[in-house]
Design an enzyme around this catalytic site. Structure first.
Site, PDB file in Angstrom:
ATOM      1  N   THR A 108     -11.972-107.729  57.920  1.00  0.00           N
ATOM      2  CA  THR A 108     -11.558-108.312  59.202  1.00  0.00           C
ATOM      3  C   THR A 108     -10.553-109.434  58.954  1.00  0.00           C
ATOM      4  O   THR A 108     -10.291-110.227  59.860  1.00  0.00           O
ATOM      5  CB  THR A 108     -12.771-108.900  59.965  1.00  0.00           C
ATOM      6  OG1 THR A 108     -13.435-109.822  59.105  1.00  0.00           O
ATOM      7  CG2 THR A 108     -13.739-107.824  60.409  1.00  0.00           C
ATOM      8  N   ARG A 159      -7.058-109.609  56.587  1.00  0.00           N
ATOM      9  CA  ARG A 159      -5.697-109.105  56.718  1.00  0.00           C
ATOM     10  C   ARG A 159      -5.577-107.801  55.932  1.00  0.00           C
ATOM     11  O   ARG A 159      -6.131-107.670  54.836  1.00  0.00           O
ATOM     12  CB  ARG A 159      -4.675-110.119  56.174  1.00  0.00           C
ATOM     13  CG  ARG A 159      -4.433-111.317  57.096  1.00  0.00           C
ATOM     14  CD  ARG A 159      -3.731-110.896  58.390  1.00  0.00           C
ATOM     15  NE  ARG A 159      -3.419-112.015  59.265  1.00  0.00           N
ATOM     16  CZ  ARG A 159      -4.168-112.410  60.302  1.00  0.00           C
ATOM     17  NH1 ARG A 159      -5.282-111.779  60.582  1.00  0.00           N
ATOM     18  NH2 ARG A 159      -3.775-113.425  61.055  1.00  0.00           N
ATOM     19  N   GLY A 189     -15.052-119.547  53.898  1.00  0.00           N
ATOM     20  CA  GLY A 189     -14.637-120.555  54.888  1.00  0.00           C
ATOM     21  C   GLY A 189     -15.532-120.421  56.104  1.00  0.00           C
ATOM     22  O   GLY A 189     -16.637-119.866  56.022  1.00  0.00           O
ATOM     23  N   ARG A 190     -15.028-120.874  57.256  1.00  0.00           N
ATOM     24  CA  ARG A 190     -15.839-120.847  58.483  1.00  0.00           C
ATOM     25  C   ARG A 190     -16.346-119.440  58.786  1.00  0.00           C
ATOM     26  O   ARG A 190     -17.510-119.236  59.111  1.00  0.00           O
ATOM     27  CB  ARG A 190     -15.015-121.306  59.685  1.00  0.00           C
ATOM     28  CG  ARG A 190     -14.621-122.764  59.666  1.00  0.00           C
ATOM     29  CD  ARG A 190     -13.877-123.046  60.972  1.00  0.00           C
ATOM     30  NE  ARG A 190     -13.349-124.387  61.031  1.00  0.00           N
ATOM     31  CZ  ARG A 190     -12.126-124.728  60.655  1.00  0.00           C
ATOM     32  NH1 ARG A 190     -11.305-123.811  60.175  1.00  0.00           N
ATOM     33  NH2 ARG A 190     -11.716-125.980  60.754  1.00  0.00           N
ATOM     34  N   ILE A 191     -15.426-118.438  58.723  1.00  0.00           N
ATOM     35  CA  ILE A 191     -15.821-117.076  59.125  1.00  0.00           C
ATOM     36  C   ILE A 191     -16.773-116.464  58.089  1.00  0.00           C
ATOM     37  O   ILE A 191     -17.777-115.840  58.450  1.00  0.00           O
ATOM     38  CB  ILE A 191     -14.580-116.188  59.369  1.00  0.00           C
ATOM     39  CG1 ILE A 191     -13.720-116.785  60.506  1.00  0.00           C
ATOM     40  CG2 ILE A 191     -14.988-114.756  59.717  1.00  0.00           C
ATOM     41  CD1 ILE A 191     -12.369-116.119  60.724  1.00  0.00           C
ATOM     42  N   ARG A 211     -12.992-120.415  45.925  1.00  0.00           N
ATOM     43  CA  ARG A 211     -12.437-121.282  44.879  1.00  0.00           C
ATOM     44  C   ARG A 211     -13.502-122.209  44.298  1.00  0.00           C
ATOM     45  O   ARG A 211     -13.557-122.468  43.129  1.00  0.00           O
ATOM     46  CB  ARG A 211     -11.266-122.104  45.413  1.00  0.00           C
ATOM     47  CG  ARG A 211      -9.946-121.440  45.070  1.00  0.00           C
ATOM     48  CD  ARG A 211      -8.810-122.161  45.686  1.00  0.00           C
ATOM     49  NE  ARG A 211      -8.974-122.141  47.144  1.00  0.00           N
ATOM     50  CZ  ARG A 211      -8.087-122.632  47.990  1.00  0.00           C
ATOM     51  NH1 ARG A 211      -6.993-123.182  47.558  1.00  0.00           N
ATOM     52  NH2 ARG A 211      -8.288-122.574  49.288  1.00  0.00           N
ATOM     53  N   GLY A 265     -10.874-108.773  66.099  1.00  0.00           N
ATOM     54  CA  GLY A 265     -11.695-109.894  65.619  1.00  0.00           C
ATOM     55  C   GLY A 265     -11.939-110.995  66.642  1.00  0.00           C
ATOM     56  O   GLY A 265     -13.076-111.368  66.911  1.00  0.00           O
ATOM     57  N   GLU A 313       0.485-103.253  60.620  1.00  0.00           N
ATOM     58  CA  GLU A 313      -0.033-103.021  61.991  1.00  0.00           C
ATOM     59  C   GLU A 313       1.101-102.948  62.998  1.00  0.00           C
ATOM     60  O   GLU A 313       2.056-103.703  62.893  1.00  0.00           O
ATOM     61  CB  GLU A 313      -0.939-104.205  62.407  1.00  0.00           C
ATOM     62  CG  GLU A 313      -2.269-104.197  61.733  1.00  0.00           C
ATOM     63  CD  GLU A 313      -3.109-105.420  62.116  1.00  0.00           C
ATOM     64  OE1 GLU A 313      -2.889-106.005  63.196  1.00  0.00           O
ATOM     65  OE2 GLU A 313      -3.976-105.778  61.323  1.00  0.00           O
ATOM     66  N   HIS A 348      -7.674-104.466  65.425  1.00  0.00           N
ATOM     67  CA  HIS A 348      -7.567-105.928  65.262  1.00  0.00           C
ATOM     68  C   HIS A 348      -8.233-106.672  66.433  1.00  0.00           C
ATOM     69  O   HIS A 348      -7.589-107.397  67.175  1.00  0.00           O
ATOM     70  CB  HIS A 348      -6.094-106.359  65.116  1.00  0.00           C
ATOM     71  CG  HIS A 348      -5.939-107.676  64.404  1.00  0.00           C
ATOM     72  ND1 HIS A 348      -4.885-107.975  63.578  1.00  0.00           N
ATOM     73  CD2 HIS A 348      -6.716-108.800  64.409  1.00  0.00           C
ATOM     74  CE1 HIS A 348      -5.003-109.205  63.105  1.00  0.00           C
ATOM     75  NE2 HIS A 348      -6.119-109.729  63.598  1.00  0.00           N
TER      76      HIS A 348
HETATM   77  C1  DGY Z   1      -6.021-114.685  63.686  1.00  0.00           C
HETATM   78  O1  DGY Z   1      -6.234-115.584  64.507  1.00  0.00           O
HETATM   79  O2  DGY Z   1      -5.375-114.862  62.656  1.00  0.00           O
HETATM   80  C2  DGY Z   1      -6.603-113.363  63.994  1.00  0.00           C
HETATM   81  O3  DGY Z   1      -6.253-112.394  63.095  1.00  0.00           O
HETATM   82  C3  DGY Z   1      -6.280-112.952  65.397  1.00  0.00           C
HETATM   83  O4  DGY Z   1      -7.461-112.369  65.855  1.00  0.00           O
END
Ligand code: DGY
Length: 321
Positions: free
Chosen positions: A238, A240, A158-160, A180, A289, A269, A287
């Protein structure tokens, strides 16, 4: 003059976002240290029209059932929505919104920080300097592994995932990805599509997770899949914590089958499996990110845009349910 609508936030927001909220609403702010039970959350949200939540809050069916009937909208300060039982919210007629897009670059940067940190042993080096046990430059001290020419496997393009691929390419890495379906952006980057995850894993010297949390991706990285990675591979997460079976990753880090892991997220967490803390070859972040000022302000503004839209009878730009 009619009273401004009341809203509650479970945490503190960047100051500029709290200011914007207080211009248009009566605001009940939360406590960053709070661990909300369903009852505490219901009490915090009593009589509110909107409740702003975060990934640190548990909005399962039991918690949603206890929320007051006054709530119309529940924006989450996150792109991920796995902390919310979306079906339960929908059944209660509560609109849920999220914050896609604005945290892409910040999260991709943290994935690279972990990749560099664990492969170049940055965490170990920092601990050595801080402990005062550094004996000076030596030809064999803390030798790591270069990123260049390594194959990075990305799960979830995806984007990330795309933003990580762009960065990794600049470091000279070869990219392979499982998704997918193939994505045009990934093809443009020259990334190779792997329709089968099991077929991709043996080719990955580094594996980075960027898929959303769902019943299909829970425990995705288990002992069987970790064994499919080549000996000496690195794992970066990064996304879940629930994607990874901790027992399996800890065993693989201990045996050396996995050379190192860079983790920003954890099951349960902030109470991560304590064995991670004892592993020198794990780089552990809390966490972080999306934690840049630019991104957190953009997330907050997006949360408020969605809140404003629903409470003024408009369609919210980032509706999830
Ligand atoms: C999110 O936006 O889901 C991230 O885990 C928070 O940094």
């Amino acid at each position: 003059m009619p009273q401004l609508p009341l809203i509650a936030v479970t945490r503190r927001l960047p100051e500029i976002c709290e200011q914007r909220l207080s211009n248009n609403y009566r605001v009940r702010l939360g406590d960053d240290a709070a661990v909300y039970s369903a009852e505490a959350l219901a009490a915090h949200a009593s009589d509110v029209a909107g409740l702003i939540v975060s990934p640190a809050d548990t909005l399962d069916a039991a918690a949603i059932a206890k929320l007051p009937t006054s709530i119309k909208v529940m924006p989450t300060f996150s792109v991920g929505t796995d902390h919310i039982d979306l079906n339960a919210a929908k059944a209660r007629g509560i609109v849920v919104t999220n914050t896609p897009g604005v945290l892409t670059d910040a999260t991709a940067d943290i994935a690279m920080l972990l990749m560099l940190g664990v492969m170049r042993r940055g965490g170990e080096g920092e601990r050595l300097v801080r402990a005062g046990t550094w004996i000076g430059w030596r030809p064999t001290q803390l030798m790591g592994t270069q990123l260049g020419s390594k194959t990075l496997g990305i799960i979830g393009m995806g984007r990330i995932g795309i933003a990580v691929a762009v960065r990794a390419k600049a470091f000279g890495m070869r990219i392979i990805y499982h998704n997918r379906k193939p994505t045009p952006e990934a093809q443009t980057l020259g990334a190779e599509y792997a329709p089968s995850l099991d077929d991709m894993l043996p080719k990955c010297q580094v594996l980075s997770l960027h898929c959303p949390m769902s019943p299909e991706t829970k425990n995705l990285l288990d002992a069987r899949r970790l064994a499919l990675l080549p000996k000496g591979a690195y794992v970066i997460n990064t996304a879940r914590g629930g994607h990874v079976v901790d027992d399996a990753l800890i065993a693989a880090l201990t045996s050396g089958h996995i050379a190192g892991a860079g983790l920003d997220v954890y099951a349960g967490e902030p109470n991560l499996d304590p064995r991670y803390r004892t592993l020198e070859n794990a780089m552990l972040l809390p966490h972080l990110g999306s934690a840049t000022t630019e991104t957190r302000v953009a997330m907050g503004m997006m949360v408020i845009d969605n809140l404003d839209a629903v409470l003024s009878g408009q369609p919210p730009p980032n509706r999830v349910v």
